[in-house]
Design a protein around this motif. Structure first.
Motif, PDB file in Angstrom:
ATOM      1  N   LEU A 264       0.694  -0.933   0.573  1.00 38.28           N
ATOM      2  CA  LEU A 264       0.342   0.154   0.205  1.00 38.28           C
ATOM      3  C   LEU A 264       0.445   1.217   0.128  1.00 38.28           C
ATOM      4  N   LEU A 265       0.183   2.223  -1.167  1.00 37.67           N
ATOM      5  CA  LEU A 265       0.967   3.885  -0.854  1.00 37.67           C
ATOM      6  C   LEU A 265       2.411   3.566  -1.428  1.00 37.67           C
ATOM      7  N   ALA A 266       2.585   2.240  -2.532  1.00 39.75           N
ATOM      8  CA  ALA A 266       4.201   2.076  -2.929  1.00 39.75           C
ATOM      9  C   ALA A 266       4.878   2.722  -2.234  1.00 39.75           C
ATOM     10  N   ARG A 267       4.900   1.457  -0.940  1.00 39.79           N
ATOM     11  CA  ARG A 267       5.731   0.891  -0.661  1.00 39.79           C
ATOM     12  C   ARG A 267       6.266  -0.405  -0.714  1.00 39.79           C
ATOM     13  N   THR A 268       7.645   0.008  -0.991  1.00 39.98           N
ATOM     14  CA  THR A 268       7.696  -1.403  -2.466  1.00 39.98           C
ATOM     15  C   THR A 268       8.368  -2.424  -0.989  1.00 39.98           C
ATOM     16  N   SER A 269       8.675  -3.623  -1.142  1.00 36.00           N
ATOM     17  CA  SER A 269       9.072  -4.639   0.236  1.00 36.00           C
ATOM     18  C   SER A 269      10.425  -5.872  -0.379  1.00 36.00           C
ATOM     19  N   TYR A 270      10.087  -5.606  -2.113  1.00 34.91           N
ATOM     20  CA  TYR A 270      10.626  -6.907  -2.394  1.00 34.91           C
ATOM     21  C   TYR A 270      11.086  -6.838  -3.967  1.00 34.91           C
ATOM     22  N   TYR A 271      12.777  -7.363  -4.096  1.00 37.00           N
ATOM     23  CA  TYR A 271      12.829  -7.265  -5.848  1.00 37.00           C
ATOM     24  C   TYR A 271      13.631  -8.780  -5.187  1.00 37.00           C
ATOM     25  N   GLU A 272      13.643  -9.976  -6.110  1.00 36.94           N
ATOM     26  CA  GLU A 272      14.501 -10.805  -6.423  1.00 36.94           C
ATOM     27  C   GLU A 272      15.549 -10.464  -6.576  1.00 36.94           C
ATOM     28  N   GLU A 273      16.651 -11.021  -6.201  1.00 33.97           N
ATOM     29  CA  GLU A 273      17.867 -10.859  -6.248  1.00 33.97           C
ATOM     30  C   GLU A 273      18.700 -10.320  -7.153  1.00 33.97           C
ATOM     31  N   SER A 274      18.779 -11.410  -8.284  1.00 34.48           N
ATOM     32  CA  SER A 274      18.933 -10.862  -9.717  1.00 34.48           C
ATOM     33  C   SER A 274      18.195  -9.711 -10.478  1.00 34.48           C
ATOM     34  N   VAL A 275      16.800  -8.926  -9.838  1.00 28.23           N
ATOM     35  CA  VAL A 275      16.848  -7.985 -11.042  1.00 28.23           C
ATOM     36  C   VAL A 275      16.806  -6.536 -10.008  1.00 28.23           C
ATOM     37  N   LYS A 276      16.787  -6.280  -8.364  1.00 26.81           N
ATOM     38  CA  LYS A 276      17.414  -5.553  -8.267  1.00 26.81           C
ATOM     39  C   LYS A 276      18.710  -4.542  -8.922  1.00 26.81           C
ATOM     40  N   GLY A 277      18.643  -3.267  -9.190  1.00 23.09           N
ATOM     41  CA  GLY A 277      19.097  -1.985  -9.344  1.00 23.09           C
ATOM     42  C   GLY A 277      18.718  -2.506 -11.394  1.00 23.09           C
TER      43      GLY A 277
END
Length: 124
Positions: free
Chosen positions: A52-65
């Protein structure tokens, strides 16, 4: 509830794509939304999710950045901007809605509504 993705396609390595997803039949801004992908012969994996409110919590390691998730609650839309695409990013990409005020997770079992997927193919 209907979830629908769009924006997939065939690109060359290093290029970008932006996936879009809309979800109807639910109170959009109450739901955690996630992007998953599944390559042939592999299990579905979580790519990213947004709370909610666009608070991101997760990215798979290989896609970070390289990948960025965002949402526009005024339009009931969630997006996945994918930059610097690699051949290993080739997969069917799925958008999913979790639970109202739920947990942001890369686990597919935490999501109850799914789209049909959009194919992303990255050539080398």
């Amino acid at each position: 509830v209907q979830v629908a993705e769009s924006g997939g396609g065939l690109v060359q390595a290093g290029e970008s794509l932006k996936l879009s997803c809309t979800a109807s039949g639910l109170t959009f801004d109450e739901y955690v939304l996630g992007w998953f992908r599944q390559a042939p012969g592999k299990e579905r994996e979580g790519v990213s999710c947004i709370k909610l409110l666009a608070r991101t919590s997760y990215y798979e390691e290989s896609v970070k950045g390289r990948f960025t998730i965002s949402r526009d609650n005024s339009k009931d839309m969630v997006y996945l901007q994918m930059n610097g695409l690699k051949p290993e990013d080739t997969a069917m990409y799925y958008c999913a809605a979790g639970w109202p005020y739920g947990v942001c997770s890369g686990s597919w079992g935490r999501y109850q509504y799914w789209g049909q997927g959009t194919q992303v193919t990255v050539s080398s």
